[in-house]
Write a protein that holds these residues in place. Structure first.
Motif, PDB file in Angstrom:
ATOM      1  N   LYS A  89      40.554 -14.767 -28.833  1.00 15.32           N
ATOM      2  CA  LYS A  89      39.644 -14.705 -29.971  1.00 15.32           C
ATOM      3  C   LYS A  89      38.938 -13.349 -29.959  1.00 15.32           C
ATOM      4  O   LYS A  89      38.481 -12.872 -28.920  1.00 15.32           O
ATOM      5  CB  LYS A  89      38.614 -15.830 -29.863  1.00 15.32           C
ATOM      6  N   GLY A  90      38.880 -12.718 -31.127  1.00 13.61           N
ATOM      7  CA  GLY A  90      38.167 -11.454 -31.275  1.00 13.61           C
ATOM      8  C   GLY A  90      38.999 -10.211 -31.035  1.00 13.61           C
ATOM      9  O   GLY A  90      38.541  -9.101 -31.282  1.00 13.61           O
ATOM     10  N   GLU A  91      40.229 -10.370 -30.562  1.00 17.84           N
ATOM     11  CA  GLU A  91      41.072  -9.196 -30.334  1.00 17.84           C
ATOM     12  C   GLU A  91      41.638  -8.676 -31.654  1.00 17.84           C
ATOM     13  O   GLU A  91      41.773  -9.423 -32.625  1.00 17.84           O
ATOM     14  CB  GLU A  91      42.218  -9.533 -29.388  1.00 17.84           C
TER      15      GLU A  91
ATOM     16  N   ARG B 175      40.993  -8.640 -36.233  1.00 23.15           N
ATOM     17  CA  ARG B 175      41.661  -7.820 -37.236  1.00 23.15           C
ATOM     18  C   ARG B 175      43.157  -7.854 -36.965  1.00 23.15           C
ATOM     19  O   ARG B 175      43.592  -7.756 -35.829  1.00 23.15           O
ATOM     20  CB  ARG B 175      41.172  -6.382 -37.154  1.00 23.15           C
ATOM     21  N   VAL B 176      43.929  -7.992 -38.036  1.00 23.67           N
ATOM     22  CA  VAL B 176      45.384  -7.927 -37.935  1.00 23.67           C
ATOM     23  C   VAL B 176      45.840  -6.866 -38.928  1.00 23.67           C
ATOM     24  O   VAL B 176      45.624  -7.005 -40.128  1.00 23.67           O
ATOM     25  CB  VAL B 176      46.054  -9.277 -38.259  1.00 23.67           C
TER      26      VAL B 176
ATOM     27  N   CYS C 129      43.569  -0.889 -31.198  1.00 30.11           N
ATOM     28  CA  CYS C 129      43.925  -2.304 -31.129  1.00 30.11           C
ATOM     29  C   CYS C 129      44.114  -2.784 -29.695  1.00 30.11           C
ATOM     30  O   CYS C 129      44.511  -2.030 -28.822  1.00 30.11           O
ATOM     31  CB  CYS C 129      45.201  -2.561 -31.936  1.00 30.11           C
ATOM     32  N   ASP C 130      43.839  -4.054 -29.510  1.00 29.14           N
ATOM     33  CA  ASP C 130      44.034  -4.684 -28.205  1.00 29.14           C
ATOM     34  C   ASP C 130      45.494  -5.024 -27.961  1.00 29.14           C
ATOM     35  O   ASP C 130      45.971  -4.987 -26.826  1.00 29.14           O
ATOM     36  CB  ASP C 130      43.206  -5.978 -28.117  1.00 29.14           C
ATOM     37  N   THR C 131      46.206  -5.363 -29.033  1.00 29.55           N
ATOM     38  CA  THR C 131      47.594  -5.791 -28.922  1.00 29.55           C
ATOM     39  C   THR C 131      48.436  -5.045 -29.944  1.00 29.55           C
ATOM     40  O   THR C 131      48.054  -4.929 -31.101  1.00 29.55           O
ATOM     41  CB  THR C 131      47.718  -7.307 -29.169  1.00 29.55           C
TER      42      THR C 131
ATOM     43  N   GLU D 211      49.518 -16.870 -37.476  1.00 31.95           N
ATOM     44  CA  GLU D 211      49.140 -17.341 -36.145  1.00 31.95           C
ATOM     45  C   GLU D 211      48.033 -16.494 -35.535  1.00 31.95           C
ATOM     46  O   GLU D 211      47.165 -17.007 -34.835  1.00 31.95           O
ATOM     47  CB  GLU D 211      50.362 -17.380 -35.225  1.00 31.95           C
ATOM     48  N   ALA D 212      48.046 -15.198 -35.795  1.00 34.39           N
ATOM     49  CA  ALA D 212      46.983 -14.321 -35.288  1.00 34.39           C
ATOM     50  C   ALA D 212      45.644 -14.676 -35.940  1.00 34.39           C
ATOM     51  O   ALA D 212      44.602 -14.714 -35.280  1.00 34.39           O
ATOM     52  CB  ALA D 212      47.334 -12.863 -35.541  1.00 34.39           C
ATOM     53  N   ILE D 213      45.669 -14.978 -37.222  1.00 35.53           N
ATOM     54  CA  ILE D 213      44.448 -15.389 -37.916  1.00 35.53           C
ATOM     55  C   ILE D 213      43.957 -16.724 -37.360  1.00 35.53           C
ATOM     56  O   ILE D 213      42.769 -16.895 -37.081  1.00 35.53           O
ATOM     57  CB  ILE D 213      44.687 -15.474 -39.440  1.00 35.53           C
TER      58      ILE D 213
END
Length: 91
Positions: free
Chosen positions: A15-17, A46-47, A83-85, A38-40
């Motif tokens: 959560k939060g990434e 943020r995506v 970004c984290d990912t 799925e990310a949402i």
């Protein structure tokens, strides 16, 4: 699903990434849509999605000034750095 496996088991997003999905030379619209959803649902903060096709690159190479091309390329690098990912889909 493959999106669940990728996001939760492999990347272990939290959560939060923030997530950046780069799509190159592939028609992966269904997979990108599922990853986005799925990310949402996983509460990503943020995506971002960058669809990098042959046509987009050709536009940049053929029509962009050096400044415009550098901004486009630097923009991607700065987004990845923020970004984290980072997920890259390529055929």
């Amino acid at each position: 699903s493959i999106a669940d496996l990728l996001l939760h088991k492999s990347l272990r997003i939290k959560k939060g990434e923030s997530i950046f999905i780069e799509v190159m030379d592939t028609d992966a619209s269904e997979l990108v849509n599922i990853l986005h959803r799925e990310a949402i649902k996983a509460k990503a903060s943020r995506v971002r999605i960058w669809w990098n096709t042959d046509d987009i690159r050709a536009n940049i190479l053929q029509h962009a000034s050096d400044k415009q091309a550098n901004i486009a390329l630097d923009g991607i690098e700065s987004i990845v750095a923020e970004c984290d990912t980072y997920i890259k889909l390529k055929s």
